[in-house]
Write a protein that holds these residues in place. Structure first.
Motif, PDB file in Angstrom:
ATOM      1  N   LYS A   6       0.836  -1.198   0.000  1.00  0.00           N
ATOM      2  CA  LYS A   6       0.000   0.000   0.000  1.00  0.00           C
ATOM      3  C   LYS A   6       0.875   1.254   0.000  1.00  0.00           C
ATOM      4  O   LYS A   6       1.974   1.262   0.562  1.00  0.00           O
ATOM      5  N   TRP A  94       5.402  -1.448   1.945  1.00  0.00           N
ATOM      6  CA  TRP A  94       4.465  -0.352   2.124  1.00  0.00           C
ATOM      7  C   TRP A  94       5.243   0.961   2.100  1.00  0.00           C
ATOM      8  O   TRP A  94       6.297   1.076   2.743  1.00  0.00           O
ATOM      9  N   LEU A 207      -7.994  -0.013   6.295  1.00  0.00           N
ATOM     10  CA  LEU A 207      -7.225  -1.237   6.034  1.00  0.00           C
ATOM     11  C   LEU A 207      -7.938  -2.485   6.512  1.00  0.00           C
ATOM     12  O   LEU A 207      -7.399  -3.594   6.408  1.00  0.00           O
ATOM     13  N   GLN A 209      -8.764  -3.525   9.570  1.00  0.00           N
ATOM     14  CA  GLN A 209      -8.192  -4.194  10.739  1.00  0.00           C
ATOM     15  C   GLN A 209      -9.298  -4.501  11.755  1.00  0.00           C
ATOM     16  O   GLN A 209     -10.213  -3.727  11.923  1.00  0.00           O
TER      17      GLN A 209
END
Length: 209
Positions: A6, A94, A207, A209
């Motif tokens: 990402k 990332w 994201l 999570q």
């Protein structure tokens, strides 16, 4: 780019607390096992850092044209994209960036009031279809941000602009944020702990999570 990689960008005016936010985000990602590299714009490569110095140093003998400033920003950005960002993403790393293209759209487009079509032509030429997966914009009243910046030390060429310049820049930031789904506005006027909680919530939501 691998499926896991990402590209996350932190944006904001002077004094918004980007450095503190980036440290928090980096820790958040590393705690979740992500391989993270941090970079900044303008800069991030030796040549791009030299261009950063040219952009930011106070000129006493020559006025820097707004168009020149914009071109220098995109020249530095191209070096960073080709030599750091794209290779890192391709390796599954990332990328966490202190500023990216949104800064040019806000500072040179909003603050300098340069033609949007001109900026978009440069965006297309330099970036192609590369876009951040997530941008966290730290919003703050320019007067408060500039006072924080002054407390840090001597101001660079752009930081010495009039308040109206930063008000236009903030207005453009907010306009862009309202029009793009992957940009999250964070209230950066709050205490650090509150800002960090906003960042954590935004990252959790974005994201998954």
């Amino acid at each position: 780019m691998t499926a896991a990689a990402k590209f996350i960008v932190v944006e904001g005016l002077e004094g918004a607390g980007k450095s503190t936010a980036i440290s928090h985000i980096q820790h958040y990602l590393q705690q979740r096992g992500k391989d993270v590299i941090c970079t900044r714009e303008p800069g991030g490569t030796p040549l791009a850092e030299s261009l950063r110095n040219l952009v930011k140093q106070v000129q006493t003998s020559e006025t820097v044209a707004p168009q020149t400033e914009l071109l220098l920003m995109y020249a530095a950005r191209m070096q960073l994209v080709l030599n750091v960002i794209k290779p890192a993403l391709a390796q599954g790393k990332w990328v966490l960036a202190d500023r990216h293209d949104m800064s040019s759209r806000a500072y040179q487009g909003g603050g300098r009031q340069l033609d949007e079509a001109f900026i978009n032509q440069l965006r297309t030429a330099v970036l192609g279809d590369l876009r951040p997966d997530l941008t966290l914009y730290l919003d703050i009243d320019p007067a408060i941000g500039l006072e924080r910046a002054r407390q840090r030390g001597e101001l660079d060429r752009i930081e010495q602009e009039q308040l109206a310049f930063f008000q236009r820049t903030r207005q453009k930031y907010l306009q862009i944020a309202a029009s793009e789904a992957n940009i999250i506005v964070i209230d950066a006027s709050q205490p650090v702990a509150s800002v960090q909680q906003q960042l954590t919530t935004a990252l959790d939501n974005a994201l998954g999570q």
